[in-house]
Design an enzyme around this catalytic site. Structure first.
Site, PDB file in Angstrom:
ATOM      1  N   GLU A  50      39.919  24.132  26.571  1.00 16.72           N
ATOM      2  CA  GLU A  50      40.958  23.584  25.674  1.00 16.72           C
ATOM      3  C   GLU A  50      41.065  24.432  24.405  1.00 16.72           C
ATOM      4  OE1 GLU A  50      39.648  19.583  24.822  1.00 16.72           O
ATOM      5  OE2 GLU A  50      39.962  18.933  26.894  1.00 16.72           O
ATOM      6  N   ASP A  77      20.403  22.574  27.065  1.00 11.78           N
ATOM      7  CA  ASP A  77      18.977  22.319  27.296  1.00 11.78           C
ATOM      8  C   ASP A  77      18.771  21.640  28.649  1.00 11.78           C
ATOM      9  OD1 ASP A  77      16.303  22.235  25.851  1.00 11.78           O
ATOM     10  OD2 ASP A  77      16.482  20.134  26.412  1.00 11.78           O
TER      11      ASP A  77
HETATM   12  C1  NOJ Z   1      13.651  23.066  26.604  1.00  6.34           C
HETATM   13  C2  NOJ Z   1      13.467  23.420  25.161  1.00  6.34           C
HETATM   14  O1  NOJ Z   1      13.598  24.811  25.026  1.00  6.34           O
HETATM   15  C3  NOJ Z   1      12.111  22.916  24.769  1.00  6.34           C
HETATM   16  O2  NOJ Z   1      11.759  23.341  23.482  1.00  6.34           O
HETATM   17  C4  NOJ Z   1      12.090  21.413  24.866  1.00  6.34           C
HETATM   18  O3  NOJ Z   1      10.792  20.948  24.624  1.00  6.34           O
HETATM   19  C5  NOJ Z   1      12.523  20.940  26.263  1.00  6.34           C
HETATM   20  N1  NOJ Z   1      13.661  21.636  26.738  1.00  6.34           N
HETATM   21  C6  NOJ Z   1      12.853  19.466  26.242  1.00  6.34           C
HETATM   22  O4  NOJ Z   1      14.047  19.249  25.549  1.00  6.34           O
END
Ligand code: NOJ
Length: 555
Positions: free
Chosen positions: A259, A208
């Site tokens: 790993e 993310d």
């Molecule tokens: C991207 C994620 O896909 C989204 O749903 C989220 O709100 C933001 N990152 C923050 O983590």
């Protein structure tokens, strides 16, 4: 069935990956929230669909300030969703079915309930506990102004003040304090997390906000209007976004992935200029990066062709395979987007009313008028095109049913932080996160035995799995057929364009596999050969507008 050999180290290169948003997929215990046993109970469905892997959005303990992307503990399961034992059972069931598991890792920010953040709040300014985050004094005579004028991604300022007067950075919601990636303890702890899940059998990770991890917080913090535009190719030294030094972090992660046998994989969520994406996708970095260009493209032949060509070039540059996405948990479902008038890139309609669909959602689905049949027809054509492209196809739960966005969710049901933080101007992303309809009837259309945490509309009955599974013309039947045929036809990662008619996207893949998508009004001839799948009926043997066909001319 395309479910692949579990020991193949390149399994991800052309995988079909199905995104499960766990709280909205299947609810085993009937509390209205989807859970891990629910996923386990639906492994047969995923196997019949033929996907190679699932990507599981966050399932960690969370107060759900941002749909689970506010993580309290990176090495546990939210009690609402189950236990670690349920997780292990889910992994075993998926693996037995030949399906890999990719999980979401959220390294840019923890939640404000994470042990580290609670320690930081209890500790004094300048303490090691605060050094795990970006705490600093405010500006103005008594420090009552934020350290900078940076906005958060969900609206409002990116700084929040704590009772002792300091401020902390949150690029997203205030409940999502940003971690300080200069801190060695933060770096080390994420390596532990990656090993924790890899040891439990996880095959890969979706990272993310990979483009925001490292930051340059040296004084003076630049003012927002002086920051380079993120949409432009940056040079790696932007204070917040897409910095080159994030790659050091990912090189360390790669060592951990390697790993394992087969090595664990990763895909970056990196909203950066396409020219910078290759950095995240290199084999010594995360190995693959999302390309959201198709998802952002209007339904327009030349736009699609440019996006496809550019991204295949970029994947050659990185040595990775390309990724393709039309829908996910952050955007308006593509069946609805394509039923709206073409926006800023096309007819010149106002941006908020264009094919991103946000303006339409904000109007509760009233303006502009949606043409649902047209949207679905185009969505089916686009999905069949996507499944013919070289690289990995990322699908979002429910798109295989042809689900539309639920645009008219009542305002008091909305959960997305965007809604509150925009002063109720933006309804946000809940409309694609409404729980999946499995049956025609029942208190939550078979999602569970109780209700659903977001209200499901009545029309879900006719697009439920039960309604579609035995109907050869359904979108579910189309996806099943296409994924099975793709598994048979898939070969080298190459594509050759064929220029045969205007507004026709026609390319071939090795082995005589032709994919034709007609975006023009005039029906077009198909090449001689076996018609394998079509996204809609042919007309007198011709390919009508907004329809895709796969034809094999020789094997
Ligand atoms: C991207 C994620 O896909 C989204 O749903 C989220 O709100 C933001 N990152 C923050 O983590």
């Amino acid at each position: 069935m395309s479910n692949q050999d579990m020991s193949d180290r390149d399994w991800w290169r052309q995988a079909v990956v199905y995104q499960v948003y766990p709280r909205s997929f299947a609810d085993h215990d009937g509390d209205g929230v989807g859970d891990l046993p629910g996923i386990t109970s639906r492994v047969g469905y995923l196997k019949a669909l033929g996907v190679d892997a699932i990507w599981l959005s966050p399932f960690y303990p969370s107060a759900l300030a941002d749909g689970g992307y506010d993580v309290d503990d990176y090495r546990d399961v939210d009690p609402l969703l189950g236990t670690l034992a349920d997780f292990d059972a889910m992994v075993a069931a998926l693996h037995d079915a030949g399906i890999k598991l990719i999980i979401d890792i959220v390294p840019n920010h923890t939640s404000n309930r994470h042990r580290w953040f609670r320690e930081a709040l209890a500790a004094a300014p300048g303490s090691p506990a605060r050094e795990r985050y970006h705490f600093r004094d405010g500006t103005g005579p008594d420090g009552s102004e934020p350290p900078s004028d940076w906005p958060s991604m969900f609206g409002g300022p990116a700084w929040h003040r704590v009772p002792d007067g300091q401020w902390y950075l949150h690029l997203f919601a205030p409940e999502q304090p940003d971690l300080n990636w200069d801190n060695p303890e933060v770096r080390e702890d994420f390596l532990t997390t990656l090993r924790f899940w890899s040891d439990r059998g996880v095959d890969g990770f979706r990272i993310d906000v990979a483009h925001a991890l490292t930051k340059d917080m040296s004084d003076p913090l630049p003012s927002a209007p002086d920051l380079p535009d993120q949409q432009q190719p940056l040079v790696g030294d932007h204070p917040i976004w897409d910095r080159d030094d994030a790659q050091e972090v990912f090189r360390g992660w790669r060592k951990v992935f390697d790993e394992y046998d087969p090595p664990r994989t990763a895909v970056a969520e990196a909203w950066c200029h396409p020219s910078r994406r290759a950095r995240y996708a290199q084999p010594e970095s995360l190995g693959q990066a999302f390309n959201f260009d198709l998802l952002q493209a209007d339904w327009d032949a030349s736009t699609f062709r440019t996006v496809i060509t550019r991204n295949l070039e970029a994947s050659e540059e990185s040595g990775s395979s390309s990724t393709w996405v039309l829908s996910n948990h952050d955007v308006v479902r593509h069946a609805s987007r394509y039923g709206l008038p073409i926006g800023p890139n096309g007819s010149g309609a106002p941006a908020q009313l264009g094919q991103d669909g946000r303006g339409w959602v904000n109007s509760d689905g009233t303006t502009p008028q949606l043409d649902p049949e047209l949207g679905l027809q185009r969505a089916r054509a686009a999905s069949l095109l996507l499944l013919a492209l070289p690289g990995s196809a990322y699908l979002f739960q429910g798109e295989e049913l042809g689900l539309h966005e639920v645009a008219d969710l009542p305002h008091d049901a909305l959960q997305d932080p965007t809604y509150e933080r925009s002063g109720h101007q933006q309804k946000g992303r809940d409309g694609c996160r409404v729980p999946i309809p499995w049956n025609r009837e029942g208190s939550s259309f078979g999602f569970g035995t109780g209700g659903a945490h977001l209200p499901q509309p009545r029309w879900f009955a006719s697009v439920s799995v039960q309604a579609e599974q035995d109907d050869p013309s359904s979108t579910l039947s189309l996806y099943r057929a296409a994924i099975a045929v793709r598994a048979r036809l898939q070969g080298e990662e190459s594509l050759t364009w064929v220029d045969s008619a205007p507004n026709l996207l026609h390319f071939t893949r090795p082995g005589g596999w032709h994919c034709l998508t007609n975006l023009g009004a005039a029906p077009v001839d198909l090449p001689d050969g076996e018609v394998m799948v079509t996204s809609g009926p042919l007309r007198d043997g011709l390919l009508p507008q907004d329809t895709t066909a796969w034809v094999v001319t020789r094997r």
